[in-house]
Design a protein around this motif. Structure first.
Motif, PDB file in Angstrom:
ATOM      1  N   VAL A 645       2.450 -16.229 -10.858  1.00  0.00           N
ATOM      2  CA  VAL A 645       1.752 -17.407 -11.374  1.00  0.00           C
ATOM      3  C   VAL A 645       0.306 -17.012 -11.658  1.00  0.00           C
ATOM      4  N   SER A 646      -0.367 -17.884 -12.404  1.00  0.00           N
ATOM      5  CA  SER A 646      -1.793 -17.698 -12.651  1.00  0.00           C
ATOM      6  C   SER A 646      -2.557 -17.965 -11.360  1.00  0.00           C
ATOM      7  N   LEU A 647      -3.584 -17.157 -11.093  1.00  0.00           N
ATOM      8  CA  LEU A 647      -4.327 -17.234  -9.839  1.00  0.00           C
ATOM      9  C   LEU A 647      -5.642 -17.977 -10.055  1.00  0.00           C
ATOM     10  N   ASP A 648      -5.956 -18.835  -9.091  1.00  0.00           N
ATOM     11  CA  ASP A 648      -7.167 -19.643  -9.150  1.00  0.00           C
ATOM     12  C   ASP A 648      -8.071 -19.251  -7.986  1.00  0.00           C
ATOM     13  N   ARG A 649      -9.258 -18.726  -8.295  1.00  0.00           N
ATOM     14  CA  ARG A 649     -10.162 -18.281  -7.248  1.00  0.00           C
ATOM     15  C   ARG A 649     -10.616 -19.431  -6.363  1.00  0.00           C
ATOM     16  N   GLU A 650     -10.726 -20.653  -6.953  1.00  0.00           N
ATOM     17  CA  GLU A 650     -11.195 -21.777  -6.148  1.00  0.00           C
ATOM     18  C   GLU A 650     -10.172 -22.186  -5.093  1.00  0.00           C
ATOM     19  N   GLN A 651      -8.890 -21.896  -5.322  1.00  0.00           N
ATOM     20  CA  GLN A 651      -7.877 -22.161  -4.307  1.00  0.00           C
ATOM     21  C   GLN A 651      -7.817 -21.050  -3.279  1.00  0.00           C
ATOM     22  N   GLN A 652      -7.935 -19.835  -3.723  1.00  0.00           N
ATOM     23  CA  GLN A 652      -7.948 -18.693  -2.812  1.00  0.00           C
ATOM     24  C   GLN A 652      -8.648 -17.551  -3.523  1.00  0.00           C
ATOM     25  N   SER A 653      -9.691 -17.022  -2.873  1.00  0.00           N
ATOM     26  CA  SER A 653     -10.530 -16.042  -3.535  1.00  0.00           C
ATOM     27  C   SER A 653     -10.014 -14.616  -3.403  1.00  0.00           C
ATOM     28  N   SER A 654      -9.175 -14.360  -2.437  1.00  0.00           N
ATOM     29  CA  SER A 654      -8.671 -12.996  -2.257  1.00  0.00           C
ATOM     30  C   SER A 654      -7.304 -13.042  -1.599  1.00  0.00           C
ATOM     31  N   TYR A 655      -6.559 -11.965  -1.798  1.00  0.00           N
ATOM     32  CA  TYR A 655      -5.226 -11.829  -1.213  1.00  0.00           C
ATOM     33  C   TYR A 655      -5.132 -10.448  -0.588  1.00  0.00           C
ATOM     34  N   VAL A 656      -4.532 -10.411   0.588  1.00  0.00           N
ATOM     35  CA  VAL A 656      -4.273  -9.139   1.265  1.00  0.00           C
ATOM     36  C   VAL A 656      -2.754  -8.990   1.380  1.00  0.00           C
ATOM     37  N   LEU A 657      -2.234  -8.001   0.712  1.00  0.00           N
ATOM     38  CA  LEU A 657      -0.791  -7.754   0.714  1.00  0.00           C
ATOM     39  C   LEU A 657      -0.499  -6.458   1.443  1.00  0.00           C
ATOM     40  N   TRP A 658       0.705  -6.397   1.981  1.00  0.00           N
ATOM     41  CA  TRP A 658       1.220  -5.160   2.574  1.00  0.00           C
ATOM     42  C   TRP A 658       2.436  -4.742   1.775  1.00  0.00           C
ATOM     43  N   ILE A 659       2.330  -3.578   1.167  1.00  0.00           N
ATOM     44  CA  ILE A 659       3.426  -3.040   0.359  1.00  0.00           C
ATOM     45  C   ILE A 659       4.159  -1.992   1.189  1.00  0.00           C
ATOM     46  N   GLU A 660       5.479  -2.123   1.259  1.00  0.00           N
ATOM     47  CA  GLU A 660       6.306  -1.165   1.999  1.00  0.00           C
ATOM     48  C   GLU A 660       7.076  -0.288   1.020  1.00  0.00           C
ATOM     49  N   ALA A 661       7.020   1.007   1.274  1.00  0.00           N
ATOM     50  CA  ALA A 661       7.795   1.982   0.492  1.00  0.00           C
ATOM     51  C   ALA A 661       8.885   2.544   1.392  1.00  0.00           C
ATOM     52  N   VAL A 662      10.141   2.407   0.983  1.00  0.00           N
ATOM     53  CA  VAL A 662      11.300   2.850   1.773  1.00  0.00           C
ATOM     54  C   VAL A 662      12.059   3.863   0.929  1.00  0.00           C
ATOM     55  N   ASP A 663      12.342   5.047   1.535  1.00  0.00           N
ATOM     56  CA  ASP A 663      13.103   6.033   0.777  1.00  0.00           C
ATOM     57  C   ASP A 663      14.600   5.803   0.973  1.00  0.00           C
ATOM     58  N   GLY A 664      15.399   6.625   0.305  1.00  0.00           N
ATOM     59  CA  GLY A 664      16.848   6.440   0.317  1.00  0.00           C
ATOM     60  C   GLY A 664      17.562   7.281   1.348  1.00  0.00           C
ATOM     61  N   GLY A 665      16.837   7.832   2.332  1.00  0.00           N
ATOM     62  CA  GLY A 665      17.480   8.662   3.348  1.00  0.00           C
ATOM     63  C   GLY A 665      18.249   7.836   4.365  1.00  0.00           C
ATOM     64  N   ASP A 666      18.970   8.536   5.223  1.00  0.00           N
ATOM     65  CA  ASP A 666      19.726   7.883   6.290  1.00  0.00           C
ATOM     66  C   ASP A 666      19.488   8.651   7.593  1.00  0.00           C
ATOM     67  N   PRO A 667      18.681   8.107   8.530  1.00  0.00           N
ATOM     68  CA  PRO A 667      18.030   6.793   8.405  1.00  0.00           C
ATOM     69  C   PRO A 667      16.846   6.845   7.452  1.00  0.00           C
ATOM     70  N   ALA A 668      16.534   5.691   6.898  1.00  0.00           N
ATOM     71  CA  ALA A 668      15.463   5.613   5.919  1.00  0.00           C
ATOM     72  C   ALA A 668      14.104   5.688   6.605  1.00  0.00           C
ATOM     73  N   LEU A 669      13.139   6.301   5.909  1.00  0.00           N
ATOM     74  CA  LEU A 669      11.756   6.349   6.372  1.00  0.00           C
ATOM     75  C   LEU A 669      10.915   5.461   5.471  1.00  0.00           C
ATOM     76  N   SER A 670       9.849   4.956   6.042  1.00  0.00           N
ATOM     77  CA  SER A 670       9.029   4.027   5.282  1.00  0.00           C
ATOM     78  C   SER A 670       7.565   4.222   5.635  1.00  0.00           C
ATOM     79  N   SER A 671       6.724   3.676   4.793  1.00  0.00           N
ATOM     80  CA  SER A 671       5.298   3.625   5.039  1.00  0.00           C
ATOM     81  C   SER A 671       4.755   2.391   4.344  1.00  0.00           C
ATOM     82  N   THR A 672       3.592   1.979   4.762  1.00  0.00           N
ATOM     83  CA  THR A 672       3.001   0.775   4.219  1.00  0.00           C
ATOM     84  C   THR A 672       1.592   1.070   3.726  1.00  0.00           C
ATOM     85  N   ALA A 673       1.158   0.261   2.820  1.00  0.00           N
ATOM     86  CA  ALA A 673      -0.202   0.351   2.299  1.00  0.00           C
ATOM     87  C   ALA A 673      -0.767  -1.058   2.182  1.00  0.00           C
TER      88      ALA A 673
END
Length: 898
Positions: A645-673
């Motif tokens: 959606v379109s973002l409105d600074r007056e409703q929220q000025s910033s967003y902090v997201l956590w992105i997870e990267a998961v590989d295809g191994g077994d068991p799978a390994l992951s990391s976040t940023a």
């Protein structure tokens, strides 16, 4: 209209009169043959038949039809005229029909109409039957509950069950049997009891039932166990169901008794007496002690040692093998050696008190010295082994032997003992000299080693034996040969240090040193590969990383010990297999994106770059948003982050997201940023005026108000930030008797009186205030009307309100307010004292004059106020805008506070 209404309502009235839905419930046993009557629908529904009260000619024939096309149709047959329901040729097997209903409650009863429904867990056949013609039309729901019969015997999932019990298990120890019997039947027809055919007097069985009705057998220990007495019990476990007659199933149950360390070493004897001659040679076996431990494995491991009571000379004289308990002579017996030695030997077991045995060694001193055999080797001899080449000729001399009596009292003779092409003969003309030589050529392929002895004895019976070994040497005429010239290996990365790769094997047809093969790495082999030169075991001393190098190729050499040595070469190739040992790695741990607000939905905010050093499926990376997934979405393949959606600074000025990267191994390994999205402000909000709240409100200003006094204020806010939220106030329109009497502060919005008000200045002042921001590229503004009524009192409120309702004729000024955004810095210039004193004097004189004037003015006004107070018709309004309106009895004007 009436005709249309009747046509529309008529069919529905008929349907409501004759159409009824009915449910019939029947039950029957599974496995019944074809033709068994289940029930009569016409009778159970009480439908009129041809034999009823009405003549048959007046009754239309009934018709029964199966409307459902499900699983139940193949198991029943419906008579279309009589409505009788029978079993078909397809036999009903409840266990096959209701696989998931095992153990459910079955609805029972004779075939009849039932008013109560079966249990929801019953095994049901569901049928839909249509009854025609229309006069008797109805949809009949037929539910047939299938009753279970005992047609399945219990069966164990495995034919042989093994259970281990420690021998120190106390009585009443309970051990679950992990493979209970299974019975497809349900209820009492399922497994009910377990028993043992032979309990050996030390075992019994118990059954526990959990909340799901599953029964698990438990083996209970009823007596003491001893592995050393009996280490295994074999019996048969029998499972029996509750049917009539009951059915049984069985499996072999083997109960193994595991060992514990409950026995200690023991010697059969407490003392052992041994006699040893004083002329015994070194290494002579004296005695062997042996202790017994009834346990197994490490629990039965015994070591032997001397007690601390054994003196050091005895320890030095006799060597004790700690593993075998063998005692041998380690030093030569001489005249000073004691004749009696008391050796106290301990048998040590793990966690046990040592067993003790005493060995008494009596040394018998021998006064007569034995004969001496002194060899002098002609052939090459090393430590008693003579080396001869296989091509040596006949009568090749090997050694001279001198035979003599040390005391020169007795006659000494000798002879050759052993097989082989050798001869020992006196060497003339010398006495007691003998020559050892060959009698025929030696053949290496026939025999490589000979062992012969030269025995000398004297007339008193003492004899001495000198053992000689003859090793036939082979010529080095063969090179080593690898079993494979190309050795292909593979190993997973991240191996343990010194991991085994393979064992190389090469053979050499030669013998001895010439046939002994040593293994070496070629010069192209990396240093972290090791090859045992003797065993040929190839290892790698460090962990291999496929991401650093995937293929290794180098040579190995097999070299014999001949002179000159011969060698052969083979090639080793090693492929490092990938393991999922690398987590996905983001280019940055923290990503920051600056996005202008009102950014369109699904626009590209930024790209999240991530890599995985692994290969194949292990290196495939999927990205996902851990939080805020309802607003943001990420492209797994490209890593593009988008907002839904379109973002409105007056409703929220910033967003902090956590992105997870998961590989295809077994068991799978992951990391976040961590992703920080900062919205850049756009000037999309004009200033919002909070005070005054209405253009119709007004404020009473007393004529006695002093110049410079604050009258009221305009207060506004802006939802934007930065320069977009910096607000400036200006009066762009004025109306009144002397409108320039009021000014507004461009920064604060405070309105003050500029000049003193005169008699002819009374009346309504209307100020049009512009509230503007400093936004870019286009500033936004709002306007508000400030109404000031200059008078002593508000005597006619309706008159003022009528003036406010009129549209003011105000000309708008285009002058923009000038506000300095940067903070001002006051410069203080140095001055002399004289100008300062002059200024202070002028200010003092002015203050005295002002006070005097105001005193005269207040006295003149006081008389008028006393006269007006008697009327009690008006209320004075303070100059500032902050008024507690609840304290006033009358509200002559509308004023809003902030």
């Amino acid at each position: 209209h009436l005709l249309l209404f009747l046509l529309f309502v008529g069919p529905f009235n008929c349907f409501a009169s004759y159409s009824r839905a009915t449910e019939l419930f029947y039950s029957l046993n599974e496995g019944l043959p074809a033709g068994v009557l289940i029930g009569s629908l016409a009778r159970d529904l009480r439908l009129p038949t041809a034999g009823g009260q009405h003549p048959a000619s007046l009754q239309p024939p009934l018709s029964f039809t199966l409307a459902s096309h499900g699983l139940g149709e193949q198991y029943v047959q419906l008579d279309n005229r009589s409505g009788e329901l029978h079993t078909s040729a397809v036999e009903i097997d409840r266990e096959a029909l209701c696989v998931e209903s095992s153990g459910a409650t079955i609805f029972g009863g004779s075939p009849a109409v039932s008013s109560s429904s079966p249990s929801p867990e019953s095994c049901l056949l569901l049928l839909d039957v249509l009854v025609l013609p229309q006069e008797y039309f109805r949809l009949v729901k037929v539910k047939i509950a299938i009753r279970d019969v005992n047609d399945n015997a219990p069966r164990f999932p495995v034919p042989h069950i093994r259970l281990s019990v420690p021998e120190n298990a106390p009585v009443n120890t309970r051990l679950a049997i992990e493979h209970p019997a299974l019975d497809p039947d349900m209820g009492t027809n399922g497994v009910q009891t377990y028993r043992l055919r032979d309990n050996y007097g030390v075992f019994t069985l118990d059954v526990e039932e959990n909340e799901n009705g599953e029964r698990t057998p438990y083996l209970i220990v009823m007596g003491a166990l001893d592995r050393e007495t009996q280490d295994e019990y074999v019996t048969v476990i029998v499972a029996e169901d509750g049917g009539t007659p009951p059915l049984v199933g069985s499996a072999t149950l083997t109960i193994g008794i595991s060992d514990i360390n409950d026995n200690c070493p023991q010697f059969n004897d407490s003392q052992l007496n041994v006699t040893l001659y004083g002329n015994s040679s070194l290494g002579t076996h004296v005695a062997t002690v042996h202790a017994v431990d009834m346990d197994l494995g490490s629990n039965a491991q015994i070591t032997y040692s001397y007690s601390q009571k054994v003196p050091q000379p005895s320890r030095d004289l006799f060597h004790l093998n700690e593993s075998t308990g063998a005692i041998t002579l380690s030093t030569k017996v001489d005249g000073d050696t004691p004749r009696l030695h008391r050796l106290i030997i301990l048998g040590n077991g793990p966690g046990c008190i040592p067993a003790v045995i005493t060995v008494l060694v009596t040394i018998i001193k021998v006064m007569m010295r034995p004969p001496e055999v002194v060899p002098r080797f002609i052939a090459n001899e090393v430590e008693g082994v003579v080396y001869l080449k296989e091509l040596e000729p006949i009568n090749t001399p090997i050694a001279f032997f001198t035979i003599k009596d040390p005391d020169e009292k007795y006659k000494v003779s000798c002879y050759l003992d052993g097989d082989g092409p050798f001869r020992l003969s006196p060497y003339k003309p010398y006495n007691n000299e003998y020559l050892l030589e060959t009698t025929k050529p030696l053949d290496f392929e026939t025999q490589q080693l000979y062992e012969i002895s030269v025995v000398a004895w004297n007339s008193e019976g003492f004899h001495v034996k000198k053992v000689i070994k003859v090793q036939v040497l082979d010529d080095n005429d063969n090179s080593p040969v690898f079993s494979e010239q190309l050795i292909e290996l593979s190993i997973e990365e991240n191996n343990v240090p010194n991991a085994f790769l393979t064992k190389l094997h090469a053979t050499d047809a030669d013998s001895g040193e010439r046939g002994q093969v040593s293994y070496f790495l070629g010069p192209d082999a990396p240093s972290y590969f090791s090859l045992d030169k003797t065993t040929g075991v190839l290892t790698v001393s460090t962990q291999l990383d496929r991401e650093e190098k995937e293929k290794y190729r180098y040579t190995v050499r097999a070299v014999d010990s001949g002179f000159p040595p011969r060698e052969s070469i083979a090639t080793v190739t090693i492929t490092v297999l990938d393991k999922n040992d690398n987590s996905p790695r983001f280019i940055n741990k923290d990503f920051s994106f600056f996005v202008p607000e009102n950014f369109p939905g699904f626009g590209e905010i930024g790209v999240i770059s991530v890599t995985d050093a692994d290969a194949g499926q292990n290196g495939w990376v999927a990205l996902s948003v851990l939080n805020g997934s309802d607003i943001f979405v990420i492209d797994t393949g490209k890593g593009v982050l988008r907002a839904k959606v379109s973002l409105d600074r007056e409703q929220q000025s910033s967003y902090v997201l956590w992105i997870e990267a998961v590989d295809g191994g077994d068991p799978a390994l992951s990391s976040t940023a961590k992703i920080t999205i900062l919205l850049l402000d756009i000037n999309d909000n004009p200033p919002l005026v909070l005070f005054p709240q209405s253009n119709m409100s007004y404020l009473l200003v007393l004529p006695s108000t002093l110049p410079g006094s604050p009258i009221t204020e305009v207060y506004a806010v802006d939802k934007d930030t930065g320069m977009n939220a910096v607000i400036a106030y200006s009066i762009i329109g004025r109306r009144g008797p002397r409108p320039e009497s009021f000014r507004i502060d461009p920064k604060t919005g405070n309105i003050t009186l500029e000049e003193s008000l005169m008699q002819n200045d009374y009346g309504l002042y209307r100020l049009l205030v512009k509230v503007s921001d400093h936004g870019y590229p286009e500033p936004l503004h709002s306007t508000v009307m400030v109404n000031l009524f200059v008078n002593d009192t508000v005597s006619n409120e309706s008159y003022i309100e009528s003036l406010l309702r009129k549209e003011p004729d105000i000309s708008v000024e285009e002058k923009q307010p000038q506000i300095s955004i940067e903070p001002t810095h006051k410069k203080i210039e140095s001055a002399s004292c004289m100008p300062t004193l002059v200024a202070l004097s002028i200010i003092s004189l002015g203050s005295i004059a002002l006070v005097t004037g105001m005193g005269i003015y207040i006295c003149l006004r006081k008389g008028k106020k006393h006269h007006r107070a008697d009327e009690n018709l008006e209320v004075q309004i303070p100059l500032n805008g902050r008024i507690n309106l609840h304290m006033l009895e009358k509200k002559p004007m509308e004023i809003s506070n902030i």
